[in-house]
Design a protein around this motif. Sequence first.
Motif, short mmCIF file in Angstrom:
data_model
loop_
_atom_site.label_atom_id
_atom_site.label_comp_id
_atom_site.label_asym_id
_atom_site.label_seq_id
_atom_site.Cartn_x
_atom_site.Cartn_y
_atom_site.Cartn_z
N VAL A 35 35.23 65.52 -44.37
CA VAL A 35 35.26 64.06 -44.32
C VAL A 35 35.05 63.61 -42.88
O VAL A 35 35.79 64.01 -41.97
CB VAL A 35 36.59 63.52 -44.86
N ILE A 36 34.03 62.77 -42.65
CA ILE A 36 33.72 62.24 -41.33
C ILE A 36 33.88 60.72 -41.39
O ILE A 36 32.99 60.02 -41.90
CB ILE A 36 32.29 62.61 -40.90
N PRO A 37 35.01 60.18 -40.93
CA PRO A 37 35.22 58.73 -41.00
C PRO A 37 34.20 57.96 -40.17
O PRO A 37 33.79 58.39 -39.08
CB PRO A 37 36.63 58.56 -40.44
N ASN A 146 46.68 51.70 -50.52
CA ASN A 146 45.65 52.43 -51.24
C ASN A 146 44.39 51.58 -51.38
O ASN A 146 44.45 50.34 -51.29
CB ASN A 146 46.16 52.85 -52.62
N SER A 147 43.25 52.24 -51.61
CA SER A 147 41.97 51.54 -51.60
C SER A 147 41.15 51.88 -52.83
O SER A 147 41.06 53.05 -53.24
CB SER A 147 41.18 51.92 -50.35
N ILE A 175 35.98 52.61 -48.17
CA ILE A 175 37.45 52.63 -48.11
C ILE A 175 37.92 51.56 -47.14
O ILE A 175 37.61 51.62 -45.93
CB ILE A 175 37.98 54.00 -47.67
N ASN A 176 38.65 50.57 -47.66
CA ASN A 176 39.23 49.51 -46.82
C ASN A 176 40.73 49.50 -47.05
O ASN A 176 41.20 49.60 -48.19
CB ASN A 176 38.64 48.15 -47.19
N ASP A 191 35.37 54.11 -44.50
CA ASP A 191 34.00 54.33 -44.96
C ASP A 191 33.42 55.69 -44.57
O ASP A 191 32.39 55.77 -43.88
CB ASP A 191 33.10 53.22 -44.41
N PRO A 192 34.03 56.78 -45.01
CA PRO A 192 33.58 58.10 -44.55
C PRO A 192 32.30 58.59 -45.23
O PRO A 192 31.98 58.21 -46.36
CB PRO A 192 34.76 59.01 -44.92
#
Length: 203
Positions: A35-37, A146-147, A175-176, A191-192
């Motif tokens: 996972v790379i944000p 949570n998103s 993802i917010n 937002d990964p």
Amino acid sequence: MKAIYPLVLASVLCSSFALAHDAGDWFVRGGLATVIPNESSDDVVGSGELELNNDTQVGVTLTYMLSDKLGLEVLAATPFTHDVSTRDLGKVAEVSHLPPSFMAQYYFGEANSQIRPYIGAGLNYTIFFDEEGKGDLAGTDVSLDNSLGLAAQVGVDVTFAENWFANASVWYMDINTDVETAVGTIDADIDPITFMASVGYTF
């Protein structure tokens, strides 16, 4: 991710097996997901935006084929953990999350092709937990909402033995979250981009 390319190349050059993606087929993929944000946030009391580091964990997907072209997939993984920092304060928190996702997929090519590229779109629900303040926020309460957001993917399956195939895929997740801290509420977009290299089995 570089390790998947020799595997895919060897599969293409050496395998004579065809990968079945027929209606009613199930297949499972398992491997490593990174996972790379791609984060952005409100400024944190003049110290810069929140920044999250990358993390790699075990990822698993389960797919059911509605037809030779259409599939439904569920993504699961072991928990990802990220250090949270700002430009001026350094590390201020640590947080873990699970990103279960549901995708509808379209597969290109023929059902019994050796190589099956695909695209997908659906929903991601990210669950945050084990939030802990660090550094200047040590000992204070930190929590993330949570998103629920959209998700998209592209990938390719390449067979290398009967019922076995290699997979490489790229995911985007919207993802917010609101980050509740001692210094106030911070709106953050994570937002990964997620890269996954895996091996799959069809049954």
